[in-house]
Design a protein around this motif. Structure first.
Motif, PDB file in Angstrom:
ATOM      1  N   ARG A  86     -19.324 -82.213 -67.449  1.00  0.00           N
ATOM      2  CA  ARG A  86     -20.640 -82.789 -67.193  1.00  0.00           C
ATOM      3  C   ARG A  86     -20.781 -82.941 -65.692  1.00  0.00           C
ATOM      4  O   ARG A  86     -19.879 -82.701 -64.940  1.00  0.00           O
ATOM      5  CB  ARG A  86     -20.855 -84.109 -67.935  1.00  0.00           C
ATOM      6  CG  ARG A  86     -19.662 -85.011 -68.248  1.00  0.00           C
ATOM      7  CD  ARG A  86     -18.972 -85.612 -67.080  1.00  0.00           C
ATOM      8  NE  ARG A  86     -19.930 -86.193 -66.149  1.00  0.00           N
ATOM      9  CZ  ARG A  86     -19.671 -86.359 -64.867  1.00  0.00           C
ATOM     10  NH1 ARG A  86     -18.546 -85.947 -64.359  1.00  0.00           N
ATOM     11  NH2 ARG A  86     -20.557 -86.914 -64.067  1.00  0.00           N
ATOM     12  N   ALA A 114     -24.261 -82.145 -62.886  1.00  0.00           N
ATOM     13  CA  ALA A 114     -25.148 -80.995 -62.710  1.00  0.00           C
ATOM     14  C   ALA A 114     -24.473 -79.741 -62.145  1.00  0.00           C
ATOM     15  O   ALA A 114     -24.487 -78.690 -62.775  1.00  0.00           O
ATOM     16  CB  ALA A 114     -26.353 -81.426 -61.849  1.00  0.00           C
ATOM     17  N   PRO A 115     -23.851 -79.792 -60.955  1.00  0.00           N
ATOM     18  CA  PRO A 115     -23.263 -78.548 -60.430  1.00  0.00           C
ATOM     19  C   PRO A 115     -22.159 -77.972 -61.301  1.00  0.00           C
ATOM     20  O   PRO A 115     -22.049 -76.764 -61.479  1.00  0.00           O
ATOM     21  CB  PRO A 115     -22.732 -78.957 -59.055  1.00  0.00           C
ATOM     22  CG  PRO A 115     -23.524 -80.165 -58.679  1.00  0.00           C
ATOM     23  CD  PRO A 115     -23.766 -80.881 -59.974  1.00  0.00           C
ATOM     24  N   ILE A 159     -21.938 -78.192 -64.527  1.00  0.00           N
ATOM     25  CA  ILE A 159     -22.603 -77.558 -65.673  1.00  0.00           C
ATOM     26  C   ILE A 159     -23.094 -76.170 -65.269  1.00  0.00           C
ATOM     27  O   ILE A 159     -22.952 -75.191 -65.988  1.00  0.00           O
ATOM     28  CB  ILE A 159     -23.774 -78.442 -66.161  1.00  0.00           C
ATOM     29  CG1 ILE A 159     -23.242 -79.712 -66.846  1.00  0.00           C
ATOM     30  CG2 ILE A 159     -24.690 -77.659 -67.097  1.00  0.00           C
ATOM     31  CD1 ILE A 159     -24.335 -80.733 -67.161  1.00  0.00           C
ATOM     32  N   ARG A 210     -28.599 -78.940 -72.394  1.00  0.00           N
ATOM     33  CA  ARG A 210     -29.011 -80.208 -71.785  1.00  0.00           C
ATOM     34  C   ARG A 210     -30.194 -79.928 -70.849  1.00  0.00           C
ATOM     35  O   ARG A 210     -30.115 -79.039 -70.002  1.00  0.00           O
ATOM     36  CB  ARG A 210     -27.853 -80.862 -71.016  1.00  0.00           C
ATOM     37  CG  ARG A 210     -26.655 -81.218 -71.897  1.00  0.00           C
ATOM     38  CD  ARG A 210     -25.594 -81.985 -71.129  1.00  0.00           C
ATOM     39  NE  ARG A 210     -26.043 -83.354 -70.846  1.00  0.00           N
ATOM     40  CZ  ARG A 210     -25.414 -84.183 -70.012  1.00  0.00           C
ATOM     41  NH1 ARG A 210     -24.338 -83.774 -69.353  1.00  0.00           N
ATOM     42  NH2 ARG A 210     -25.867 -85.410 -69.808  1.00  0.00           N
ATOM     43  N   ASN A 238     -20.542 -90.618 -62.260  1.00  0.00           N
ATOM     44  CA  ASN A 238     -19.528 -89.819 -61.563  1.00  0.00           C
ATOM     45  C   ASN A 238     -20.228 -88.634 -60.932  1.00  0.00           C
ATOM     46  O   ASN A 238     -20.799 -87.792 -61.642  1.00  0.00           O
ATOM     47  CB  ASN A 238     -18.438 -89.331 -62.513  1.00  0.00           C
ATOM     48  CG  ASN A 238     -17.505 -88.345 -61.816  1.00  0.00           C
ATOM     49  OD1 ASN A 238     -17.611 -87.145 -61.986  1.00  0.00           O
ATOM     50  ND2 ASN A 238     -16.599 -88.865 -60.982  1.00  0.00           N
ATOM     51  N   ALA A 239     -20.190 -88.641 -59.611  1.00  0.00           N
ATOM     52  CA  ALA A 239     -20.681 -87.477 -58.858  1.00  0.00           C
ATOM     53  C   ALA A 239     -19.528 -87.034 -57.968  1.00  0.00           C
ATOM     54  O   ALA A 239     -19.670 -86.886 -56.747  1.00  0.00           O
ATOM     55  CB  ALA A 239     -21.924 -87.846 -58.050  1.00  0.00           C
ATOM     56  N   ALA A 243     -17.698 -83.538 -61.374  1.00  0.00           N
ATOM     57  CA  ALA A 243     -19.116 -83.217 -61.612  1.00  0.00           C
ATOM     58  C   ALA A 243     -19.552 -81.979 -60.839  1.00  0.00           C
ATOM     59  O   ALA A 243     -20.709 -81.563 -60.919  1.00  0.00           O
ATOM     60  CB  ALA A 243     -19.981 -84.407 -61.211  1.00  0.00           C
ATOM     61  N   VAL A 244     -18.637 -81.404 -60.070  1.00  0.00           N
ATOM     62  CA  VAL A 244     -18.981 -80.229 -59.249  1.00  0.00           C
ATOM     63  C   VAL A 244     -17.963 -79.122 -59.556  1.00  0.00           C
ATOM     64  O   VAL A 244     -18.142 -78.381 -60.488  1.00  0.00           O
ATOM     65  CB  VAL A 244     -19.020 -80.610 -57.748  1.00  0.00           C
ATOM     66  CG1 VAL A 244     -19.402 -79.404 -56.895  1.00  0.00           C
ATOM     67  CG2 VAL A 244     -20.006 -81.756 -57.502  1.00  0.00           C
ATOM     68  N   THR A 293     -20.261 -84.609 -55.001  1.00  0.00           N
ATOM     69  CA  THR A 293     -21.446 -84.757 -54.145  1.00  0.00           C
ATOM     70  C   THR A 293     -21.404 -86.173 -53.555  1.00  0.00           C
ATOM     71  O   THR A 293     -21.016 -86.338 -52.413  1.00  0.00           O
ATOM     72  CB  THR A 293     -22.750 -84.530 -54.945  1.00  0.00           C
ATOM     73  OG1 THR A 293     -22.773 -85.389 -56.076  1.00  0.00           O
ATOM     74  CG2 THR A 293     -22.856 -83.076 -55.389  1.00  0.00           C
ATOM     75  N   GLN A 331     -18.919 -93.054 -67.257  1.00  0.00           N
ATOM     76  CA  GLN A 331     -18.410 -92.038 -66.329  1.00  0.00           C
ATOM     77  C   GLN A 331     -17.842 -92.673 -65.052  1.00  0.00           C
ATOM     78  O   GLN A 331     -16.933 -92.140 -64.424  1.00  0.00           O
ATOM     79  CB  GLN A 331     -19.524 -91.052 -65.920  1.00  0.00           C
ATOM     80  CG  GLN A 331     -19.999 -90.103 -66.989  1.00  0.00           C
ATOM     81  CD  GLN A 331     -21.195 -90.623 -67.759  1.00  0.00           C
ATOM     82  OE1 GLN A 331     -21.296 -91.838 -68.020  1.00  0.00           O
ATOM     83  NE2 GLN A 331     -22.117 -89.748 -68.135  1.00  0.00           N
ATOM     84  N   ALA A 384     -27.287 -86.530 -58.218  1.00  0.00           N
ATOM     85  CA  ALA A 384     -28.607 -86.273 -58.808  1.00  0.00           C
ATOM     86  C   ALA A 384     -28.492 -85.159 -59.825  1.00  0.00           C
ATOM     87  O   ALA A 384     -27.561 -84.339 -59.763  1.00  0.00           O
ATOM     88  CB  ALA A 384     -29.623 -85.902 -57.727  1.00  0.00           C
ATOM     89  N   ASP A 385     -29.432 -85.129 -60.728  1.00  0.00           N
ATOM     90  CA  ASP A 385     -29.486 -84.045 -61.713  1.00  0.00           C
ATOM     91  C   ASP A 385     -30.676 -83.133 -61.489  1.00  0.00           C
ATOM     92  O   ASP A 385     -30.621 -81.956 -61.827  1.00  0.00           O
ATOM     93  CB  ASP A 385     -29.488 -84.635 -63.123  1.00  0.00           C
ATOM     94  CG  ASP A 385     -28.127 -85.225 -63.443  1.00  0.00           C
ATOM     95  OD1 ASP A 385     -27.883 -86.372 -63.023  1.00  0.00           O
ATOM     96  OD2 ASP A 385     -27.298 -84.518 -64.036  1.00  0.00           O
ATOM     97  N   PHE A 407     -30.870 -90.328 -68.559  1.00  0.00           N
ATOM     98  CA  PHE A 407     -31.239 -90.340 -67.139  1.00  0.00           C
ATOM     99  C   PHE A 407     -32.474 -91.200 -66.920  1.00  0.00           C
ATOM    100  O   PHE A 407     -33.205 -91.509 -67.878  1.00  0.00           O
ATOM    101  CB  PHE A 407     -31.534 -88.893 -66.671  1.00  0.00           C
ATOM    102  CG  PHE A 407     -30.391 -87.950 -66.874  1.00  0.00           C
ATOM    103  CD1 PHE A 407     -30.358 -87.107 -67.973  1.00  0.00           C
ATOM    104  CD2 PHE A 407     -29.328 -87.925 -65.982  1.00  0.00           C
ATOM    105  CE1 PHE A 407     -29.277 -86.249 -68.184  1.00  0.00           C
ATOM    106  CE2 PHE A 407     -28.252 -87.079 -66.178  1.00  0.00           C
ATOM    107  CZ  PHE A 407     -28.222 -86.235 -67.279  1.00  0.00           C
TER     108      PHE A 407
HETATM  109  C1  LIG Z   1     -23.077 -84.285 -59.093  1.00  0.00           C
HETATM  110  S1  LIG Z   1     -24.112 -84.338 -60.441  1.00  0.00           S
HETATM  111  C2  LIG Z   1     -23.538 -85.738 -61.220  1.00  0.00           C
HETATM  112  C3  LIG Z   1     -24.581 -86.378 -62.062  1.00  0.00           C
HETATM  113  O1  LIG Z   1     -24.508 -85.927 -63.431  1.00  0.00           O
HETATM  114  C4  LIG Z   1     -24.239 -87.054 -64.222  1.00  0.00           C
HETATM  115  O2  LIG Z   1     -24.811 -87.000 -65.504  1.00  0.00           O
HETATM  116  P1  LIG Z   1     -23.890 -86.539 -66.758  1.00  0.00           P
HETATM  117  O3  LIG Z   1     -22.568 -87.231 -66.600  1.00  0.00           O
HETATM  118  O4  LIG Z   1     -24.689 -86.995 -67.964  1.00  0.00           O
HETATM  119  O5  LIG Z   1     -23.803 -85.036 -66.653  1.00  0.00           O
HETATM  120  C5  LIG Z   1     -24.831 -88.194 -63.434  1.00  0.00           C
HETATM  121  O6  LIG Z   1     -26.229 -88.198 -63.500  1.00  0.00           O
HETATM  122  C6  LIG Z   1     -24.329 -87.843 -62.066  1.00  0.00           C
HETATM  123  O7  LIG Z   1     -24.938 -88.474 -60.999  1.00  0.00           O
END
Ligand SMILES: CSC[C@H]1O[C@H](OP(=O)(O)O)[C@H](O)[C@@H]1O
Length: 340
Positions: A55, A57-58, A60, A89, A145-146, A150-151, A156, A183, A223-224, A301
């Motif tokens: 999970r 954004a980047p 994914i 998603r 978690n960024a 998440a990358v 980020t 997270q 951010a997403d 979100f």
């Molecule tokens: C660096 S993007 C991380 C961003 O994604 C997370 O959402 P999820 O865990 O549901 O994929 C969250 O919004 C994070 O800030």
């Protein structure tokens, strides 16, 4: 991302391609154990994204890129593979950016590797640029978690924190636990602990308490999806942190690569918000916390209006919401990012 396994420091990525499979750290199992999820086809990729094996954004986006290239290599029906992965998603723009990039490059495996490398390099740049905002002694609050998870690596929001720590700055991080999937408590705390970065996990409801007591110098989140006017979607609970930061005069930054900016939409009102299974709220680690008669609502979100954003930390530099036109121009000149 530095990880200690059986006393040995190893470098791991959140996602990589090896032996005709997409390998993912199974983020559902952290922090208790490090398990690798092996995706062998587009069904596995779709499952992994939808069920948050991977999970962020980047991450994914990179997973989708490798997954589509693997599907092509294994002779899958690519329209079907794109449909499956594209419907996992709805909020993270990186997913759609990556799919488009791979379509333009005919799902070529070298293009997937290029995509992953670009995202990794850009997150490092975000770290270098964001580090300039962090003083010698800084207490930073983050949400969700960024990080590298998440990358691919660096992260980020956590990238500037990693860089500042590496430069010997005295960093303390308030880690919002981030209900309902936790997270922050499970993933951000794990990343910081692996690197010896001082931190404390706090209840989401405690963020305002510390901000009002002037114990927070800076807020950095991921951010997403970011709209043309600087409204942005991020993990549920971000909006209220942004309002509290502004109320308490605390700088609030959003760290994101160009792949998270959606200049096709004018404002945050157009960002699709994912609603997830109600049991994510009603249960913790499989134990029900609410009465059987109760239901829940579970938006994954929320959208924070641009007025609460001090600046966006990107690989191109730091931009106020009012300066995103300049960022758009720079992205249009960037061969990798200018994906139509
Ligand atoms: C660096 S993007 C991380 C961003 O994604 C997370 O959402 P999820 O865990 O549901 O994929 C969250 O919004 C994070 O800030």
């Amino acid at each position: 991302m530095k990880v200690v396994i059986d006393g040995e420091v190893r470098t791991l990525k959140a996602v990589w391609y090896e032996d005709d499979e997409v390998k993912l750290i199974d983020q559902r199992k952290l922090p208790e154990k490090i398990e690798i999820f092996e995706a062998k086809n587009s069904d596995d990729i779709a499952y992994a994204i939808k069920n948050m094996v991977v999970r962020g954004a980047p991450a994914i986006g990179v997973t989708a890129a490798y997954g589509l290239a693997m599907a092509k290599k294994k002779g899958e029906n690519m329209d079907e593979a794109v449909r499956k992965i594209g419907s996992t998603r709805p909020t993270a723009y990186d997913l759609f950016k990556a799919i488009r990039y791979m379509q333009i490059n005919d799902f070529d495996m070298n293009s997937a590797r290029r995509y992953a490398m670009e995202i990794s390099g850009r997150s490092r740049k975000i770290g270098e640029i964001g580090n300039q905002l962090i003083g010698q002694n800084a207490r930073i609050l983050t949400h969700c978690n960024a990080g590298a998870l998440a990358v691919v690596d660096w992260g980020t929001a956590l990238a500037p924190i990693r860089m500042a720590h590496g430069d010997g700055k005295n960093i303390f991080v308030f880690v919002d636990e981030t209900r309902p999937r936790l997270q922050g408590a499970k993933l951000t705390a794990w990343e910081l602990a692996q690197e010896g970065i001082d931190h404390a996990i706090i209840a989401d409801n405690a963020a305002g308490f510390y901000m009002r007591r002037k114990e927070v110098d800076l807020v950095i989140v991921g951010a997403d999806r970011i709209a043309s006017n600087g409204d942005f979607a991020n993990k549920i609970g971000t909006y209220e942190k942004a309002v509290l930061a502004k109320t308490n005069g605390i700088p609030f930054y959003v760290a994101a690569p160009g792949s998270t900016f959606d200049f096709s939409i004018k404002s945050g009102d157009e960002i699709p918000i994912e609603e997830r299974d109600e049991n994510e709220v009603l249960e913790i680690n499989g134990t029900r916390i609410g009465p059987v008669e109760s239901h829940s609502r579970n938006p994954a979100f929320d959208v924070t209006p641009n007025e609460y954003v001090t600046g966006f930390i990107t690989e191109y530099g730091i931009f106020k919401p009012s300066e995103l036109g300049k960022l758009k121009e720079l992205m249009e000149k960037d061969l990798f990012m200018n994906i139509k």
